[in-house]
Every structure is written in structure tokens, then in C-alpha cells.
Motif scaffolding. Sequence first.
Motif, PDB file in Angstrom:
ATOM      1  N   ASP A 133      46.610   3.438  12.849  1.00 57.85           N
ATOM      2  CA  ASP A 133      47.356   4.688  12.978  1.00 57.85           C
ATOM      3  C   ASP A 133      48.830   4.496  12.620  1.00 57.85           C
ATOM      4  OD1 ASP A 133      45.164   6.198  13.704  1.00 57.85           O
ATOM      5  OD2 ASP A 133      45.505   5.984  15.861  1.00 57.85           O
TER       6      ASP A 133
ATOM      7  N   ALA B  28      50.659   6.489   9.685  1.00 54.38           N
ATOM      8  CA  ALA B  28      51.860   7.296   9.905  1.00 54.38           C
ATOM      9  C   ALA B  28      52.970   6.898   8.946  1.00 54.38           C
ATOM     10  CB  ALA B  28      52.321   7.139  11.354  1.00 54.38           C
TER      11      ALA B  28
ATOM     12  N   THR C 103      46.497  10.047   7.578  1.00 56.64           N
ATOM     13  CA  THR C 103      45.874   9.823   8.870  1.00 56.64           C
ATOM     14  C   THR C 103      45.232   8.449   8.905  1.00 56.64           C
ATOM     15  OG1 THR C 103      43.773  10.790   8.157  1.00 56.64           O
ATOM     16  CG2 THR C 103      45.398  12.282   9.159  1.00 56.64           C
TER      17      THR C 103
END
Length: 207
Positions: A46, A50, A55
Motif C-alpha cells: 500500500d 500510494a 492502489t
Amino acid sequence: MTVEQQARGRAGGAAGPGRRRSRKDEILEIAVGLFASRGYHGVSMDDIGAAAGVTGPALYHHFAGKEAMLVAALIPVSEELLAGGQERSTGHPDDPRGALESLIDFHVDFALANPAVIALHLHELDRLPDEPRRRIRRLQRLYVEQWVTVLTTLHPGLPDGEARVLAHAAFGLMNSTPFLGGEVDRRRRAELLRAATLAALVAHPGS
């Protein structure tokens, strides 16, 4: 500037000559910067997503996971070093000093262009499974032998084992780039690293 910022800057920059950067290349460079600055276990998919603007799950379209990213970052680098080292070490068949200078130029340029990859290699190689880690270690050994050949030619009578010690010492000097501050510009850093490495290796080791 941190190694993470350097990696992000290159990821967002222009493509190399004749080659348009792929999204996979950009994501990998961002991941390398994060791994280098935060540590492999300090970064999640993640986090990478980011930083890359996608995603986390979408990353699996390009990579099976963090481990695959680590392999994709380190194996091509090791192959590139070996290929470059072979070219430079054999490019001056009758001039070992010239071959050594060429090897140093090559490695310094690589080190300055890839501080995040160097930091990753220094600290995270053992995270890899046995097979890719052995492959990388083998490529590294072959690269070192290019330097050993040149050093033992430059210094007749120097044992191979001692030449390896000198080569690894030189790598430690040149691979210091992830820890160098930005107060000295890149061109001058290259000059200093080249001069220091050459002085260390040209001086006769003695008995």
C-alpha cells in the motif's frame, strides 16, 4: 536529498535515450527508494502504491509482491555491473592502468546514478530466497574477478586473495554514495571518488 527522493525524481523524469519508461519501471524505482530509506519490512504494498499513485492491489498487475520487486531491482543491476566490468577490463589489453581507470570510471558513474539500489543491495540482499540470492552472489563474484585480473596485472606478484581485498575496499569507497550529502555537486563528487579510488589501488600494496 535522501535516496528515496532521488529515486522518485528519476522515476518522474525523462526516459532514457531511445527508450520510453514503462509504468512498471517507474513503480520499481519508487519501491527501491522506499526500501532503501525505510527498510524492506518498513514498506507495504500500500505504501508503494500510494507513492506511485495507484492502489496497492493494482501493483500486483506488475509484481507478485515485494519480494518480486527486490529480485527485479537487484538481478539486472548485478548483470549490468558484470557486463560493464567485462567490457572495461578487456578494453585495454596492454594497459592495466588504463583498464583500472576505465573500471573506476564505470563504477563511480554507476554508484552516483544508483544510490538507492546500492543501499538496497547493502542492507536487503538477505531478504531474497536462496535461488536469486545465489544468482546475485555469483554475478558479484564474477564482477570482482574482473577487478582482480586487472589489479594482478598492474601489480605483478600480487596474490589473487589480496587483490580481492583491494577490490572490495574500493567498492566500499565508491559505494559510499547513498551516505554522501548534497553539499558537493555531482561532478565534483565523481572527481573525488575517482581520484581517491585510483590512488588507493595504484599505490603498490607492498609485502
